[in-house]
Write a protein that holds these residues in place. Structure first.
Motif, short mmCIF file in Angstrom:
data_model
loop_
_atom_site.label_atom_id
_atom_site.label_comp_id
_atom_site.label_asym_id
_atom_site.label_seq_id
_atom_site.Cartn_x
_atom_site.Cartn_y
_atom_site.Cartn_z
N SER A 77 1.02 -0.57 -0.10
CA SER A 77 0.30 -0.14 -0.05
C SER A 77 0.75 1.32 0.21
O SER A 77 0.68 2.13 -0.50
CB SER A 77 -0.81 0.09 1.22
OG SER A 77 -0.09 0.11 2.26
N ARG A 78 2.09 1.14 -0.03
CA ARG A 78 3.02 2.74 -0.16
C ARG A 78 3.38 2.84 -1.38
O ARG A 78 3.89 1.98 -2.08
CB ARG A 78 3.94 2.09 0.61
CG ARG A 78 5.87 3.76 1.06
CD ARG A 78 5.82 3.33 2.68
NE ARG A 78 6.35 4.30 2.77
CZ ARG A 78 7.22 5.14 3.90
NH1 ARG A 78 7.32 3.99 5.00
NH2 ARG A 78 7.63 6.08 3.63
N PRO A 79 3.05 3.78 -1.32
CA PRO A 79 3.71 3.91 -3.34
C PRO A 79 4.73 4.49 -2.88
O PRO A 79 6.02 4.84 -2.02
CB PRO A 79 2.25 5.90 -3.29
CG PRO A 79 3.12 6.20 -1.25
CD PRO A 79 3.19 4.88 -0.82
N ALA A 80 5.28 4.46 -4.55
CA ALA A 80 7.08 4.89 -5.26
C ALA A 80 7.39 6.20 -4.04
O ALA A 80 6.70 7.02 -3.89
CB ALA A 80 7.15 4.82 -6.31
N ARG A 81 8.43 6.41 -3.57
CA ARG A 81 9.41 7.33 -3.59
C ARG A 81 10.24 7.50 -3.84
O ARG A 81 11.21 6.91 -4.17
CB ARG A 81 9.87 6.58 -2.04
CG ARG A 81 8.24 6.43 -0.75
CD ARG A 81 9.02 5.92 0.31
NE ARG A 81 8.93 7.32 1.61
CZ ARG A 81 10.11 5.91 2.51
NH1 ARG A 81 10.24 4.82 2.97
NH2 ARG A 81 10.33 7.11 3.05
N ALA A 82 10.70 8.98 -4.01
CA ALA A 82 12.10 9.22 -4.11
C ALA A 82 12.92 10.66 -3.16
O ALA A 82 11.97 11.45 -3.21
CB ALA A 82 11.62 10.63 -5.93
N ILE A 83 13.90 9.97 -2.97
CA ILE A 83 14.56 10.83 -1.21
C ILE A 83 15.59 11.48 -1.90
O ILE A 83 16.56 10.66 -2.57
CB ILE A 83 15.09 9.12 -0.84
CG1 ILE A 83 13.30 8.48 -0.68
CG2 ILE A 83 15.20 9.34 1.34
CD1 ILE A 83 13.12 6.97 0.46
N MET A 84 16.12 12.19 -1.63
CA MET A 84 16.94 12.77 -1.75
C MET A 84 17.65 12.29 0.00
O MET A 84 17.40 12.05 0.87
CB MET A 84 17.14 14.34 -1.16
CG MET A 84 15.81 15.00 -1.98
SD MET A 84 15.87 17.05 -1.67
CE MET A 84 14.89 16.63 -0.67
N LEU A 85 19.39 12.60 -0.88
CA LEU A 85 20.55 11.40 0.45
C LEU A 85 21.53 12.86 0.39
O LEU A 85 21.71 13.46 -0.41
CB LEU A 85 20.95 10.84 -0.77
CG LEU A 85 20.30 9.29 -1.13
CD1 LEU A 85 20.63 8.46 -2.04
CD2 LEU A 85 19.32 8.38 -0.22
N ALA A 86 21.92 12.73 1.58
CA ALA A 86 23.07 13.43 2.12
C ALA A 86 23.90 12.88 3.06
O ALA A 86 23.25 11.75 3.27
CB ALA A 86 22.77 15.10 2.51
N GLY A 87 25.48 13.22 3.18
CA GLY A 87 26.11 12.44 3.84
C GLY A 87 26.19 12.70 5.63
O GLY A 87 25.25 13.52 6.38
N SER A 88 27.41 12.48 6.14
CA SER A 88 27.05 12.71 7.61
C SER A 88 27.85 14.34 7.36
O SER A 88 28.80 14.92 6.80
CB SER A 88 28.21 12.14 8.75
OG SER A 88 29.81 11.80 7.69
N GLY A 89 27.83 15.16 9.05
CA GLY A 89 28.27 16.40 8.44
C GLY A 89 27.68 17.25 7.49
O GLY A 89 26.90 17.22 6.97
N LYS A 90 28.51 17.95 6.97
CA LYS A 90 28.17 18.86 6.19
C LYS A 90 28.82 18.82 4.42
O LYS A 90 28.81 19.31 3.73
CB LYS A 90 28.53 20.72 6.58
CG LYS A 90 27.67 20.95 8.07
CD LYS A 90 28.62 22.53 7.91
CE LYS A 90 27.85 23.25 8.81
NZ LYS A 90 26.46 23.25 9.66
N PHE A 91 27.64 17.36 4.45
CA PHE A 91 28.62 16.82 3.38
C PHE A 91 27.50 16.38 2.67
O PHE A 91 26.29 15.31 2.91
CB PHE A 91 29.96 16.00 2.89
CG PHE A 91 31.59 17.42 3.78
CD1 PHE A 91 31.99 17.81 3.32
CD2 PHE A 91 31.67 16.95 5.19
CE1 PHE A 91 33.33 18.17 3.15
CE2 PHE A 91 32.56 17.44 5.67
CZ PHE A 91 33.82 18.22 4.65
#
Length: 256
Positions: free
Chosen positions: A83-97
């Motif tokens: 029942s969960r629709p498709a997702r487009a997830i933004m990615l980032a790393g640890s700290g300010k990177f």
């Protein structure tokens, strides 16, 4: 003969204010205060709440599997399940990177991603740690369906603020505003995806991933516009549940 105060005139060196003038002043003050209070209530009711920024350990040490896209910034396209629709997830790393260097070798391939979310309203970003939190998916998970094509939502002119999606999502408080400008610039320069926080929703969304008109990273000229009200123009594209604002014009500062 009536004195000036008795005739309804106010004279500065008289201590007593005429009754009709005093009543008018009191009525105006009450009306002004009540009007401002009513306007504040109405504005707060009609303003879209951006939500409270927070961390969310949704995965509990597990991983999401999806197709890696790297334009304008690393995005994991997770197919619909049940029942969960498709997702487009933004990615980032640890700290300010960001995670561009780790995501690029997986572009267009099945990837297995873990970490902790930051969420605020319709904004969500997955913060990836080191080690095995970002790697090629196991062979049995490679047969993923192709992500749905992007949908063009037309051209828009929006008023709002540019910030980085990590701090804006709740990693820092405040994660928006002039007090956060220097931090936002460091994050965006480090590869954290920038987002636009709009004062008015588009299809229920007020957070948009920012890109250039050709689908690449945010135009460098906008880096100096973070943390302050601005008016931007461009096309909006939908990828699953993520809206991307492809900016091709800076109109002005919203307060100009």
């Amino acid at each position: 003969m009536l004195k000036p105060a008795e005739r309804g005139f106010f004279v500065g060196y008289f201590k007593k204010v005429p009754a009709d003038v005093r009543a008018l002043m009191i009525g105006f003050i009450v009306f002004f205060v009540a009007g401002m209070a009513s306007a504040s209530v109405l504005l707060s009711i009609n303003t879209e709440s951006p939500g409270a920024g927070r961390y969310a350990d949704e995965l509990h040490g597990e991983h999401l599997i999806g197709t890696m896209e790297t334009s304008p910034y690393p995005i994991l396209r997770v197919p619909a399940t049940g029942s969960r629709p498709a997702r487009a997830i933004m990615l980032a790393g640890s700290g300010k990177f960001g995670v561009d260097d780790r995501a690029l070798p997986l572009a267009g391939k099945a990837a297995q991603v873990g970490g902790v979310f930051v969420k605020r309203g319709d904004l969500e970003m997955l913060l990836i740690g080191g080690g095995d939190d970002l790697r090629a998916a196991e062979p049995q998970a490679v047969a993923l369906p192709d992500p749905s094509p992007s949908k063009n939502l037309g051209r828009w002119r929006l008023t709002g603020e540019i910030c980085d999606g990590k701090c804006g999502g709740g990693a820092m408080k405040p994660g928006t505003g002039l007090a956060h400008k220097a931090c936002a610039n460091l994050c965006i320069n480090g590869g954290v995806p920038p987002v636009f926080v709009s004062t008015a929703p588009v299809e229920g969304h007020i957070f948009f991933l920012l890109s250039s008109t050709n689908g690449g990273p945010m135009p460098e000229g906008l880096l100096d516009k973070t943390g302050v009200p601005v008016v931007l123009e461009g096309a909006i594209e939908r990828r699953d549940d993520l809206l991307i604002f492809k900016v091709d014009g800076f109109v002005n500062g919203a307060g100009a």
